[in-house]
Enzyme design. Sequence first.
Site, PDB file in Angstrom:
ATOM      1  N   GLY A  16       0.941  -0.917   0.061  1.00  6.52           N
ATOM      2  CA  GLY A  16      -0.109   0.013  -0.039  1.00  6.52           C
ATOM      3  C   GLY A  16       0.895   1.347  -0.068  1.00  6.52           C
TER       4      GLY A  16
ATOM      5  CG  ASP B   9      -6.839   3.452   6.148  1.00  2.73           C
ATOM      6  OD1 ASP B   9      -7.557   3.913   5.390  1.00  2.73           O
ATOM      7  OD2 ASP B   9      -5.842   2.835   5.807  1.00  2.73           O
TER       8      ASP B   9
END
Length: 363
Positions: free
Chosen positions: A32, A146
């Site tokens: 990521g 998140d």
Amino acid sequence: MARDTSLFSGRPSELIGRQVAGYRIEREIGRGGMAVVYRARDLRLERTVALKLLAPELARNDTFRRRFSHESRTAAALDHPHIVPVFEAGETDGVLYIAMRYVAGSDLRHLLDREGPLPPGTALRIAAQVASALDAAHEHGLVHRDVKPGNILVARGTDSDHPEHVYLTDFGLTKKSLSLTGFTTVGQFVGTLDYVAPEQISGKPVDARCDVYGFACVVYECLAGHPPFRRDDDMALLWAHQYDEPPPLTEARPDLAAAVDAVFADALAKSPDRRQDSCLAFVAELRAAVAGGTAAGHAPTEVDLRVAGAREEPADAGDSRGRATAGPSSQESVGRVTAEPPKESGRYEPKPPPRWAEPVFRR
Ligand SMILES: Nc1ncnc2c1ncn2[C@@H]1O[C@H](COP(=O)(O)OP(=O)(O)O)[C@@H](O)[C@H]1O
Ligand SMILES: [Mg+2]
């Protein structure tokens, strides 16, 4: 320090076979904006783990380090069937790392990219599991911050009632407010803004309700095939989260009852006060709206012999916390992918068996 850099940003192949903090790195699973995740072997306990190495710049940020150590402790204390267990978190050679259970399967991002909009029954099953994980975390005073498809891992479930077993991961890995984080030193955003709550954008204090918002964005995407707001650039997207009305879900899914729009209007409200009190409350409202007041019949449970037997992948052999545990979602499930399917109207017919129940197909 050359070694710090090579741990994180070196070519993946350079780390394969290397030992990092007592783990032998086997292969890269994914990356990521802020981390690279590897499949690795825990050499002390002889088990497979997912080893996440965080970008060295995060280790240099004191605020992040404090949060990382506090929240990874809290997350490690969470024992929940839908939260990826954290085995260890620490630092080696200037790089923060987390060792956690390796989840064989896919992540929801990958699944949505491949499958497009999900049948309501599937979306609700996945949503109920994520919701139970989030609500449990909230009860422990932990806000995820998140929630996004990439942080939702989808493994094979136990039987026809539970074709998939879903795990939430990455608690405490975001910094406190968006204004401080997610942006690199040159001001470029790393990651996604598709699921970020208005109060995170404006830097107001966040609580569990910011996860209700992010979670509702994810569930919206599961059903619509795209997140609530789509804009050409990041600034426009941030603006939309703060000031624009989300398009009614039924524009994308006319097969769903109009009542779903009101449920999303609340969950995606700009004001946290207007949102549902919990993620499971949101899922319950959504389920009722989808069912249109008619309870779907419950098909008999079919044992998936492949699951009951040995796993094809020796991934977490030696891991005592089996995946087979049915979470709080087991009573929540609506819609079956196998047996007598519920009424899933239009072109979204359930299609057994779910392909993500097949062995690993990671990037
Ligand atoms: N515990 C885990 N087991 C298996 N795969 C994982 C695990 N944790 C993360 N991954 C995979 O690694 C990918 C990268 O993770 P991450 O660095 O957190 O980025 P992002 O969450 O932005 O996708 C995830 O999308 C997921 O597919
Ligand atoms: Mg992640």
